[in-house]
Enzyme design. Structure first.
Site, mmCIF file in Angstrom:
data_model
loop_
_atom_site.group_PDB
_atom_site.id
_atom_site.type_symbol
_atom_site.label_atom_id
_atom_site.label_comp_id
_atom_site.label_asym_id
_atom_site.label_seq_id
_atom_site.Cartn_x
_atom_site.Cartn_y
_atom_site.Cartn_z
ATOM 1 N N CYS A 145 31.280 -28.405 1.952
ATOM 2 C CA CYS A 145 29.927 -28.026 1.557
ATOM 3 C C CYS A 145 29.100 -29.262 1.178
ATOM 4 O O CYS A 145 27.886 -29.278 1.354
ATOM 5 C CB CYS A 145 29.956 -27.031 0.401
ATOM 6 S SG CYS A 145 30.838 -27.616 -1.070
ATOM 7 N N HIS A 185 30.212 -26.413 -6.077
ATOM 8 C CA HIS A 185 29.764 -26.056 -4.737
ATOM 9 C C HIS A 185 28.401 -26.693 -4.484
ATOM 10 O O HIS A 185 27.564 -26.771 -5.383
ATOM 11 C CB HIS A 185 29.667 -24.534 -4.619
ATOM 12 C CG HIS A 185 29.239 -24.062 -3.266
ATOM 13 N ND1 HIS A 185 29.940 -24.365 -2.113
ATOM 14 C CD2 HIS A 185 28.174 -23.303 -2.876
ATOM 15 C CE1 HIS A 185 29.324 -23.814 -1.076
ATOM 16 N NE2 HIS A 185 28.258 -23.173 -1.508
#
Length: 684
Positions: free
Chosen positions: A71, A656
């Protein structure tokens, strides 16, 4: 850095764009114009995504599949992909003709080629998401740190991608040799000429679409603190990395024993940056209580004994004042500290004139217990806190001086301190009188020619209430004690009860001191609102003058030695696309901590006129010289509009990455969360 906060990419306001889509529902009344807090709220919690699905057939709304903790890479790529000029460059196919496969600093054109192919898939693809496997493989071949599937730093990926793409597309095939000119003094005109020369030299070796769009120029000014020599350098940059004007603080309470017994024992509340060291703590304490920090010794006490000595290079976050009692002693001269715990400095050469610092332990006699410490066996119980005794070279040769120094130390921790000092003086006077009488008797005996027995010596003077164990003198006028020795003061039960029993003892602090900055922050915390950090605050932090540390000193050509000079870095020339990387962590040798404070910034109309020094100088010269003034840059505009943000959710242990980006074709904002793409409202 970028990975633990956000990075924003901004266009100059002059950049043309497609007409915006029709306006949506009106924003809530509480929303303010040009307020970036809505986007930044994603840094502190989940953002409520818009229910509006991407327009069918709209280009650029393709997600990137997560290949396993990638990510961080997806976030950086989406920000780059939504850079209008860069996207148009790659989609036009021009990059194929500019690949520089022979550049020894590049990646044989493979990274730029893989990135260009990925941009084409993101903007010409038909699916909702693509897997960037080929790009990751090309990246891993030249950057092993990105070869696995562990979470990485998105800012490091972006830095590598910008630099690698630049070298792969560098239009300069043969780089000429250059030598950076030195600042030889002068005014604004000479400054502009120096900056222009440095920029032209850089461009003679570096020419690519990345330089065209992303590169600006810093001005770095270093000033010698002694001779005021000024050194000015101009260096290129691709992004502006700024600290947040927020520092995670270590707060603690330490007990300070000043050299002057009249000051008693001080309880000092202080705060220092968590990234600081014991040396940082000493500097703060020295400033608060007005002592030389080089004359401070920091120790940890446990069960009335020294448990640990803290050295200057150790980290402040390892000190826990909630559970441990930390005592800071002021000594009579600078206390040598090793600068590196792994490579201890050799002990200093013996100096007979140097002061002597001795640990002083306290023992109450009368107990059946027996202990051994430092090779000295003693019966009794330890009590109170240990001291560090400072003796001059002369005092170290005199038993009386040692007794007086010990008495002065104890006078600060008993309410009968004057009485204690007086008793010791009386004892020393009696002892001196007894020694004089004994010497006189010896002289009389030596002078007598009689065979009669010598007169008896006087009775020994009574010992004081406390007795000091110390090594015996080896020879007259030689030190009785030295570095490495320990003094142990024994107190009989009657003396202990007299001076430390009941309410006579004052081992606790006699005065409380709070660092002014800490007191102010505590007062604000009780009633004041938390200050909002703005992007201007971050720029102010970036451009503020700082003093170089002892491990990063600057060589002054005039003084011919290294100096702790002052350094100031400023923006001189800014690019069309400006990338900010906000450092959202505080780090130290053993730990890092994320800073989660909100940063407020405008979405449109960020004016950098105040911060670009080259533009200011150009205007001054234009006023003075008119058309003859040299030009710093083509100043189309110093106003920028935000178009992309890379975010990190979570802490340093895991998290994230996502990206918010504005589609330049329809003017709407989207959340790129790996393979998912959804529209968001910028004012939320």
């Amino acid at each position: 850095m970028f990975a633990h906060g956000w990075s924003s990419s901004l266009h100059k306001g002059k950049t043309p764009s497609a007409p915006p889509a029709p306006p949506g529902p009106p924003a809530p009344a509480s929303a303010s114009k040009h307020h970036g807090g809505g986007i930044m709220n994603a840094l502190h919690g989940a953002l409520t995504r818009s229910k509006t699905a991407p327009a069918k057939g709209q280009r650029g709304l393709v997600g990137l599949q997560n290949l396993g903790n990638t990510c961080f890479m997806n976030s950086a790529i989406q920000c780059m992909s939504n850079t209008k000029e860069l996207q148009e460059y790659f989609l036009s196919g021009v990059y194929h003709n500019e690949l520089n496969r022979d550049n020894p600093l590049g990646m044989r054109g493979q990274v730029a080629e893989a990135f260009g192919q990925l941009i084409e898939r993101l903007w010409h693809g038909s699916g909702s998401s693509v897997a960037p496997r080929e790009f990751k493989q090309a990246l891993a071949r030249f950057a092993p740190q990105f070869s696995g599937y562990g979470q990485q730093d998105s800012q490091e990926l972006l830095a590598f991608l910008l630099d690698g793409t630049h070298e792969d597309l560098n239009r300069i095939k043969v780089k000429p040799a250059t030598e950076a000119p030195d600042w030889e003094g002068g005014g604004d005109k000479e400054l502009v000429e120096l900056a222009k020369t440095c920029w032209e030299q850089y461009r003679s070796r570096n020419d690519s679409v990345i330089v065209d769009l992303f590169q600006g120029q810093y001005r770095s000014t270093v000033v010698c603190p002694d001779c005021d020599k000024v050194s000015i350098k101009f260096d290129p940059f691709m992004y502006v990395t700024t600290n947040l004007p927020v520092t995670k603080k270590w707060t603690g309470r330490v007990f300070v024993i000043p050299l002057d017994p009249a000051r008693g024992v001080l309880c000092v509340d202080v705060e220092v940056p968590k990234s600081g060291t014991i040396k940082t703590l000493k500097q703060v304490i020295g400033q608060v209580i007005d002592v030389d920090p080089k004359c401070l010794v920091l120790s940890e006490e446990w069960k009335c004994k020294f448990y640990k000595d803290w050295t200057d290079d150790e980290n402040i976050i390892d000190v826990n004042t909630n559970n441990d009692r930390i005592i800071v002693y002021e000594v009579a001269a600078p206390y040598a500290q090793p600068r590196n715990r792994l490579h201890r400095a050799a002990p200093p050469a013996y100096d007979p004139a140097a002061p002597v610092f001795l640990p002083l332990l306290n023992v109450k006699d009368g107990s059946a217990s027996s202990t051994s410490k430092y090779g000295i066996r003693s019966s009794g119980d330890d009590f109170g806190s240990p001291f560090i005794l400072s003796l001059s070279a002369d005092e170290a040769t005199s038993s009386a001086a040692i007794h007086r120094a010990v008495a002065r130390q104890y006078s600060r921790v008993t309410k009968r301190g004057d009485e204690l000092v007086q008793r010791v003086e009386e004892y020393l006077a009696e002892l001196e009188a007894g020694e004089s009488a004994g010497e006189q008797a010896d002289d009389d005996a030596d002078a007598s020619t009689s065979t009669s027995p010598a007169a008896p010596a006087p009775a020994a003077a009574a010992a004081p209430a406390h007795q000091v164990e110390a090594p015996a003198a080896v020879a007259e006028a030689r030190p009785l004690v030295g570095m490495g020795h320990v003094l142990v003061a024994h107190w009989d039960e009657d003396a202990y009860e007299r001076f430390f029993g009941g309410d006579a003892s004052q081992w606790s602090a006699t005065q409380e001191v709070v660092q002014p900055e800490l007191a102010e922050r505590r007062a604000q915390g009780r009633g004041g609102a938390k200050k909002v950090i703005t992007l201007a605050d971050c720029l102010g932090e970036f451009t503020k003058e700082e003093r170089l540390g002892e491990d990063d000193m600057w060589y002054c050509g005039a003084c011919k030695e290294h100096k702790q000079a002052t350094k100031k870095v400023e923006l001189w020339k800014v690019p069309d696309v400006l990338v900010f990387a906000l450092k959202r962590f505080s780090s130290s040798r053993y730990s890092r901590d994320k800073i989660d404070d909100l940063v407020d910034f405008p979405i449109d109309g960020l004016d950098l006129t105040e911060w670009v020094e080259g533009d200011k100088v150009e205007h001054r010269l234009a006023d003075e010289m008119g058309d003859a003034a040299p030009s710093v840059t083509a100043p189309d505009s110093l106003t920028y509009d935000l178009y992309a943000v890379s975010n990190h959710f979570g802490g340093l242990g895991g998290g994230h990455y996502t990206a918010f980006a504005k589609n330049h074709e329809n003017g709407r904002w989207y959340d790129f969360d790996d393979s998912r793409v959804s529209e968001i409202q910028p004012d939320r």
